[in-house]
Design a protein around this motif. Sequence first.
Motif, short mmCIF file in Angstrom:
data_model
loop_
_atom_site.label_atom_id
_atom_site.label_comp_id
_atom_site.label_asym_id
_atom_site.label_seq_id
_atom_site.Cartn_x
_atom_site.Cartn_y
_atom_site.Cartn_z
N TYR A 103 0.70 -1.26 -0.09
CA TYR A 103 0.12 -0.16 -0.05
C TYR A 103 0.89 1.29 -0.24
N ASP A 128 0.44 3.77 -3.18
CA ASP A 128 -0.49 4.88 -2.98
C ASP A 128 0.32 5.84 -2.14
N ASP A 139 -12.12 -4.50 -11.51
CA ASP A 139 -12.69 -3.47 -10.63
C ASP A 139 -12.02 -3.52 -9.28
N ARG A 140 -11.17 -2.98 -9.05
CA ARG A 140 -10.53 -3.26 -7.70
C ARG A 140 -11.04 -2.10 -6.38
N ARG A 141 -12.21 -1.50 -6.75
CA ARG A 141 -12.98 -0.73 -5.60
C ARG A 141 -13.21 -1.60 -4.59
N LYS A 191 -9.27 1.72 -3.64
CA LYS A 191 -8.72 0.51 -4.53
C LYS A 191 -7.84 -0.26 -3.82
N TYR A 236 -3.65 -8.58 -3.68
CA TYR A 236 -4.67 -9.80 -3.71
C TYR A 236 -3.96 -10.94 -3.28
N GLU A 245 -7.30 1.56 -17.46
CA GLU A 245 -6.20 1.77 -16.63
C GLU A 245 -5.27 2.00 -17.85
N ILE A 282 -11.04 -1.33 -17.99
CA ILE A 282 -11.26 -2.09 -16.88
C ILE A 282 -12.43 -2.72 -16.64
N SER A 334 -15.74 -7.66 -10.30
CA SER A 334 -14.92 -7.35 -9.28
C SER A 334 -13.57 -8.02 -9.12
#
Length: 586
Positions: A200, A204, A358-360, A367, A373, A445, A451, A455
């Motif tokens: 993360y 991010d 869809d990584r939301r 995200k 994952y 993307e 994208i 999910s």
Amino acid sequence: MEKNEIKPITAQEPKINYRGIKAMPYVIGNETFEKLGTIGTSTNLLVYLTTVFNMKSITATTLINVFNGTTNLATLLGAFLCDTYFGRYKTLGFASVASFLGMLALTFTAGIAKLHPPHCETEEPGGCHGPTPWQLAFLLGGLGFLVVGAGGIRPCNLAFGADQFNPNTESGKRGISSFFNWYYFTFTFAMMVSLTIIVYVQSDVSWAWGLAIPTFLMFLSCALFFIGSRVYVKLKPEGSPFLSILRVIVATVKKKKLNLPEQPWLSLFNHIPPGSINTELPYTDQFRFVDKAAIRTPEDQLNADGSAANPWRLCSMQQVEQVKCLMRVIPIWVSASIYYVALVQQQTYVVFQALQFDRRLGNTGFKIPAASYTVFTMLGLTIWIPVYDRIIVPALRRFTGKEGGITVLQKMGVGMVIAIVTMLVSAIVEERRRTLALTMPVGVEPRRGAISSLSGMWLVPQLTLIGLSEAFTVVAQVEFYYKQVPENMRSIGGSLFFVGSAVSSYFSGFLVSIVHKTTSGAATGDWLPEDLNKGRLDYFYYLVTAMEVLNFGYFIMCAKWYRYKGSVSNVQEVDMEKMPSEKSTV
């Protein structure tokens, strides 16, 4: 003593002051921080190369496969140097410092602007400036230090921890078992922290901070290791078993024209040197041609202590049986190397897949980082191991009468079946993702494509399954290599696990390159382009599935043929029944 029991070789051993539990805070602390550092650096390396160094997916994947392969292959050299010259303590110390320097170099590539290409503003694939030769050279230099570090740490750290306990006492045996449990726990813990918090921060917050954190953790690992120096048991190197293996091969070739004796377990030369750490092995009738190395002829002279005057011409039956142990392991090792191809796909192309899912997370707008994952693989592994160990094994033990419920080879086979199911599920999920990306996209993307509205949580089933597969096959392999090779070859046994991973990484890179080049001009189009929506990754997964099915068939044949270390051949058992006076001496 029972016929099938392995008899320890009696010898005068030097008195060793085992510290056991007292050394564990330093050993486990070093293990934990080392794994947090190295895994935290390498987990997201694929994304780092494509986003910061502007590499194409195929180039980055190939580089990662070569890096992983070289890292694991280096363990063989590390095991040789450790056993022959330096010992485990010095090897681990040197390798830990090398790993720290490698991580520091990678941190510099992220934190210093001149050490990486300029940020890519365009969203079109192929429209970015790649690294300059000297930027690439600095990056490869950092990766090179990581290779040196892993080459020394991986084959030695498990054995070094076990060295702290006395293997001849009940408390020592329990301590070794406990250490193995903590070893796997720290590995899983490090993976989960790396795949969540560190990934993360890298994705991010900042790549510089995201790489600086594991570098600092590696520094703590080095510090803890050297602080505990006064407590450790530091066994001296006993000489590489490679020399003994080579002597058996040379002696076999020299005596290739000799006829094999009818009762080799009685007539073969079997001198046992004092101070040997190996348990005495019974004669086995597999690979009988190697027995010729232990046939004593009139030309073979002996020293005063009973050893062969020319060890390149006459070897003992124990040396021959030790080589046979290794030869029996190799076919299983080949199958395990092919098995790893399925694992590699869940560590590389799954990351690229996640970028176009869809990584939301629900309606929060948060995200999930693409590389995070794979934490579900660790969750599957973490949850399953205690359930299997505490519930399933005792139940199986009541039916089979085996200490582990089932044999190690049976455990490996179960994991291989789960890997086949994993690849089938991966192909089905990818086909669905691609369809929805082409018909119902939810965004684009950068430098890739649309994208999918599917999910990213649909990746969870395949990642959890591959975690279960690892819990069976990978854990069983470590146990198999540790127990099935002679004691003086255990560093080689430890390196076999990583060399198998190396072969798999190289083969995966080769497979990706071949499929990419072959399908580029095919009617179906390139299966593995930058934009997965324009390719057929599901077809590639089906190809890997077919390969794993064939490999499982090969594994079954090898497992039926395999004879566990210490088991007596049927011919020898029959002969012993006829000679009760000699039975008690086995």
